[in-house]
Enzyme design. Structure first.
Site, PDB file in Angstrom:
ATOM      1  N   HIS A 180      49.813  32.628  45.846  1.00  0.00           N
ATOM      2  CA  HIS A 180      48.538  33.240  45.455  1.00  0.00           C
ATOM      3  C   HIS A 180      48.742  33.790  44.042  1.00  0.00           C
ATOM      4  O   HIS A 180      48.634  35.000  43.807  1.00  0.00           O
ATOM      5  CB  HIS A 180      48.127  34.312  46.462  1.00  0.00           C
ATOM      6  CG  HIS A 180      46.675  34.694  46.413  1.00  0.00           C
ATOM      7  ND1 HIS A 180      45.837  34.655  47.497  1.00  0.00           N
ATOM      8  CD2 HIS A 180      45.898  35.122  45.390  1.00  0.00           C
ATOM      9  CE1 HIS A 180      44.615  35.063  47.158  1.00  0.00           C
ATOM     10  NE2 HIS A 180      44.630  35.350  45.865  1.00  0.00           N
ATOM     11  N   TYR A 189      32.204  32.268  47.909  1.00  0.00           N
ATOM     12  CA  TYR A 189      31.574  33.473  47.350  1.00  0.00           C
ATOM     13  C   TYR A 189      30.145  33.224  46.870  1.00  0.00           C
ATOM     14  O   TYR A 189      29.291  34.090  46.975  1.00  0.00           O
ATOM     15  CB  TYR A 189      32.414  34.016  46.176  1.00  0.00           C
ATOM     16  CG  TYR A 189      33.711  34.615  46.664  1.00  0.00           C
ATOM     17  CD1 TYR A 189      33.767  35.933  47.104  1.00  0.00           C
ATOM     18  CD2 TYR A 189      34.869  33.843  46.742  1.00  0.00           C
ATOM     19  CE1 TYR A 189      34.949  36.482  47.595  1.00  0.00           C
ATOM     20  CE2 TYR A 189      36.057  34.383  47.231  1.00  0.00           C
ATOM     21  CZ  TYR A 189      36.086  35.704  47.654  1.00  0.00           C
ATOM     22  OH  TYR A 189      37.241  36.239  48.153  1.00  0.00           O
TER      23      TYR A 189
HETATM   24  O1  IFM Z   1      40.378  38.641  44.578  1.00  0.00           O
HETATM   25  C1  IFM Z   1      40.135  37.269  44.559  1.00  0.00           C
HETATM   26  C2  IFM Z   1      41.215  36.526  45.315  1.00  0.00           C
HETATM   27  O2  IFM Z   1      42.489  36.798  44.812  1.00  0.00           O
HETATM   28  C3  IFM Z   1      40.977  35.037  45.229  1.00  0.00           C
HETATM   29  N1  IFM Z   1      39.637  34.707  45.617  1.00  0.00           N
HETATM   30  C4  IFM Z   1      38.557  35.454  45.040  1.00  0.00           C
HETATM   31  C5  IFM Z   1      38.809  36.940  45.191  1.00  0.00           C
HETATM   32  C6  IFM Z   1      37.649  37.742  44.577  1.00  0.00           C
HETATM   33  O3  IFM Z   1      37.520  37.457  43.228  1.00  0.00           O
END
Ligand code: IFM
Length: 445
Positions: free
Chosen positions: A122, A294
């Site tokens: 990550h 999202y």
């Molecule tokens: O915080 C991030 C995450 O690390 C990866 N996906 C999107 C999230 C919100 O921006």
């Protein structure tokens, strides 16, 4: 959208985090620096000069955090393993104390009846590997496979679900084209090489996983996906939408599912870094696809745009604190489209959530906007499942407020509010709502 359908027995409700965003403890127990430690120290990179040095102090508070998860009633927890805790120098010297932390975390989760999902990358690449070119260097894919192999061998009996990479697209674009994330580069040529080596590393890791033959364990890849629709039916808008889709979604999906890059990537020179046999590695069968959702996109032709000749808007009646449009229907459609494209591939929604300007009043955070966001998106996921999409679970981003990359601590995504000066965890209304969903899931299950 109709009222929330019943939650099927095999549909997991979880929450997600990532190592650099919550752990802190960056100098402890032999951890080496990651590219984010380096990037955060470059002036002007991160809002307010924030760093992940302490973050939500999860490295020290993980046992309490697991108790919070148990109180929420979560079925599953998705966390990431920090590569620089295990391999501080990016070479073959394993730091046992780093491994111990994740062993303790996984054991605590299992003791609490919570299923661990572990992401291997990550975004916190060991800084030593960036000094050797990072993911632009093909060798990093092999180093990743070695690290992944160690995790499978040592922790594979405790962790039933592995995710190789989180959002390789965001890592590639934000870190190597826009320069807003570590390692802060702005080179399309580098980005194209990075993207291919990430996918190669994913494929090597899947091979290493299969070689370990771990009973009942599964492996997948997580992409962030944003459905793209043309603004009008005009050919120019449809072509613009296809270009945006290629970059936002297809770049990291087609090599894995269909052994090819979209034409746009071939035009950008990806063939230069693809070696014979690579697609066979990249497209190793996976057990599930992780989807981070999202927002969705509406694209129209914009000849003056230098990158894609497209301009983008986000549908949605409301916006989050990130400025992102709220569009649960986009998730519903995305899940149905994925099912049509890969009918035999189960999907976990590995992240879904929203930042809002939370206000702590006494011991309360009344985040009705987040409750509505989460409820509407969970309903959309369940409706897609009821319509035939093989969706196996939904993870809220995030369990805790945390370090939101270039935004530092200025954006809060958690269902648990983190009072950074005291590190107290305070339940937002969304946490209580999530608890009620988990309770309902248990009584129906
Ligand atoms: O915080 C991030 C995450 O690390 C990866 N996906 C999107 C999230 C919100 O921006």
């Amino acid at each position: 959208m109709d009222a929330m359908p019943a939650i099927p027995e095999d549909f997991l409700i979880g929450a997600a985090t990532a190592a650099y965003q919550i752990e802190g403890g960056v100098d402890e127990d032999g951890r080496g620096p990651s590219i984010w430690d380096v990037f955060c120290r470059e002036p002007g990179r991160i809002h307010g000069g924030d760093t992940g040095d302490v973050a939500a102090d999860h490295y020290h508070r993980y046992a309490d955090d697991v108790r919070e998860m148990q109180a929420l009633g979560l079925d599953a927890y998705r966390f990431s393993i920090a590569w620089p805790r295990l391999y501080p120098n990016g070479d073959s010297r394993l730091n046992e104390r780093g491994l111990d932390f994740y062993q303790r975390l996984a054991e605590s989760l299992l003791d609490a009846g919570i299923r661990p999902f572990a992401t291997l990358f990550h975004w916190d690449l060991p800084a030593a590997l960036q000094e050797r070119g990072g993911w632009a260097n093909r060798d990093t894919a092999l180093r990743f496979a070695d690290y992944a192999h160690t995790v499978f061998r040592r922790l594979g009996s405790l962790i039933p679900h592995f995710i190789t990479l989180n959002e390789p697209g965001t890592y590639t674009l934000m870190g190597h084209v826009l320069g807003e994330h570590a390692p802060g580069l702005q080179s399309l040529e580098t980005a194209v090489a990075v993207s291919h080596h990430l996918l190669l590393g994913h494929g090597f890791a899947v091979q290493a996983f299969r070689a370990e033959n771990l009973p009942g364990a599964q492996i997948g890849l997580t992409n962030v996906l944003s459905p793209v629709r043309p603004k009008t039916g005009a050919a120019a808008d449809r072509a613009a939408a296809a270009r945006v889709d290629a970059v936002s979604n297809r770049w990291f999906l087609e090599p894995v599912l269909h052994r090819r890059y979209p034409d746009l990537l071939r035009e950008a020179g990806v063939d230069r870094v693809v070696q014979p046999g690579d697609f066979a590695i990249v497209s190793q069968p996976i057990d599930f696809l992780g989807v981070n959702y999202y927002r969705s996109t509406i694209a129209s032709a914009s000849p003056s745009d230098p990158l894609l000749g497209a301009s983008m808007e986000e549908p949605g009646q409301t916006r989050t604190a990130m400025g992102w449009g709220v569009d649960p229907d986009g998730l519903h459609q995305l899940l149905l489209d994925l099912h049509a494209e890969a009918p035999n591939l189960p999907v976990y929604i590995t992240e879904n959530g929203a930042a809002y300007p939370d206000v702590l009043t006494g011991r309360d955070v009344h985040d009705a906007n987040r409750v509505a966001f989460l409820r509407e998106h969970l309903e959309a996921a369940l409706a897609a499942r009821a319509a035939g999409a093989d969706v196996r679970g939904w993870f809220v981003w995030s369990l805790l407020d945390n370090f939101e990359w270039a935004f530092g601590y200025s954006k809060r995504f958690g269902v648990l509010y983190v009072d950074y000066p005291t590190q107290a965890r305070i339940w937002k209304d969304s946490a209580r709502w999530l608890q009620s969903v988990c309770q309902r899931r248990r009584t129906e299950g």
